[in-house]
Design an enzyme around this catalytic site. Structure first.
Site, mmCIF file in Angstrom:
data_model
loop_
_atom_site.group_PDB
_atom_site.id
_atom_site.type_symbol
_atom_site.label_atom_id
_atom_site.label_comp_id
_atom_site.label_asym_id
_atom_site.label_seq_id
_atom_site.Cartn_x
_atom_site.Cartn_y
_atom_site.Cartn_z
ATOM 1 C CG ASP A 184 -37.197 10.829 14.252
ATOM 2 O OD1 ASP A 184 -36.724 11.626 15.101
ATOM 3 O OD2 ASP A 184 -38.400 10.856 13.913
ATOM 4 N N GLY A 223 -41.123 17.087 17.438
ATOM 5 C CA GLY A 223 -42.470 16.814 16.953
ATOM 6 C C GLY A 223 -43.461 16.800 18.103
ATOM 7 C CD GLU A 282 -34.838 11.804 19.261
ATOM 8 O OE1 GLU A 282 -35.240 12.749 18.566
ATOM 9 O OE2 GLU A 282 -33.661 11.724 19.689
ATOM 10 N N GLY A 285 -37.121 16.845 16.256
ATOM 11 C CA GLY A 285 -37.536 17.403 14.982
ATOM 12 C C GLY A 285 -37.006 18.792 14.727
#
Length: 355
Positions: free
Chosen positions: A144, A64, A136, A113
């Site tokens: 995520d 992202g 992350e 992402g």
């Protein structure tokens, strides 16, 4: 320039992530447009297969837009990031349940992402150039996009290892960990994608799939499983240092450079994901954790150090594992009330994809 491109070739519909200078990092607009295309193609009998690729030579997608998340967490109220995650996680679940073959070409860099938009697909192709990671914890965040769901399913403690360390893996290790299904040489990708216009996915794969180059994780399973089965990050580090080998020692040092809070929350998230069941329940959990990260200091500091100032010297708060309490970790999983993502409540029985 459009950040995501769509076209059809024969009975295949194509999604091309088109931000090559940003390594095809995802924006909310891209996520929404992909979702709209999937809706259109789902009911179109002329579309038999969906194919997702990335523009440029570097990779499918690096994740992202974390600069935007940094600015929102530092200067805004977090609502823009929350809206992005809400739509992104819904797309991840949509991809996992898509009733037609969803072919993800995971060439080059596939991180964060990018894993979410590819590794939930029904046909996941890697090459000798693939570098797949959920990095992350290095920016004070937690895996995520369904990453904790995928990594919780990996054999033994390989998923825990990848979640905590953020290690990038190649084709063979992605296959071993269940993040990919097939390997082919990168030089075959153009022909493979062209074949999907006329052939079934199975026949196109049969033409191009080959054994991958050797990986690294299989030979390290013994000490990875033994060390990462510990109940706490502190014990994982202790076991790694006691193991004695250079690879285990390097892994311990890697962990000690990450956000202590992110490490402890990630370990808890992966452990809980194993018990939660369907992907949608795990995405609901990840949404709670992600929103909590916006209020914690390490996310802004981690992105500053790694991406904005690039001094690679984050000042984590708390600074040590010992200072992160069980109550600190539990706060990341607190229910959100009316702000819950709620994917589990909306999900139906998955449809079987036949191709």
């Amino acid at each position: 320039m459009n950040d995501v491109l769509f076209h059809r070739s024969g009975h295949a519909a194509h999604i091309t992530l088109n931000r090559p200078k940003a390594l095809n990092s995802l924006t909310r607009e891209m996520v929404l447009r992909i979702g709209e295309a999937l809706t259109e193609w789902e009911d179109d009998p002329a579309v038999e297969t969906v194919v997702v690729t990335g523009a440029g030579e570097r990779g499918l997608c690096a994740g992202g837009d974390i600069r935007a998340i940094h600015d929102d967490a530092r200067d805004g109220d977090g609502s823009a990031s929350a809206a992005f995650w809400r739509d992104e996680y819904a797309l991840n679940a949509r991809i996992a349940r898509y009733p037609k073959p969803y072919v993800a070409v995971m060439d080059g860099i596939v991180m964060g992402g990018g894993v979410g938009i590819s590794a939930h697909g029904s046909v996941r192709v890697v090459t000798e150039r693939s570098r797949i990671a959920m990095p992350e914890t290095g920016i004070g965040f937690v895996p995520d996009v369904g990453g904790t769901y995928l990594l919780a399913l990996a054999p033994g403690e390989l998923g825990t290892h990848l979640a905590l360390t953020g290690t990038a893996i190649g084709a063979a290790d992605a296959l071993l960990c269940g993040l990919a299904d097939h390997h082919m040489p990168s030089e075959s990708l153009r022909s493979f994608v062209e074949d999907l216009a006329e052939l079934t996915v199975r026949d196109a794969l049969r033409r191009h799939v080959q054994e991958p180059p050797p990986g690294e994780l299989a030979a390290r399973r013994d000490w990875i499983d033994a060390c990462f089965a510990a109940d706490t990050v502190e014990e994982i580090v202790r076991r790694l240092l006691a193991q004695g080998g250079p690879a285990a020692k390097d892994t311990a040092e890697t962990l000690l450079a990450k956000s202590p809070t992110a490490l402890k929350v990630t370990l808890a998230a992966v452990c809980r994901a194993r018990r939660l069941g369907p992907l949608e329940r795990v995405l609901d959990q990840e949404y709670r954790v992600s929103r909590a990260c916006l209020r914690a200091p390490d996310l802004v500091e981690g992105i500053r150090a790694q991406v904005i100032d690039k001094d690679r010297d984050p000042r984590w708060s708390p600074a040590t594992l010992a200072e992160v309490t069980a109550a600190d970790v539990e706060r990341f999983f607190a229910p959100l009330g009316e702000r819950e993502l709620g994917l589990a409540a909306l999900s139906d029985t998955p449809e079987e994809v036949v191709w």
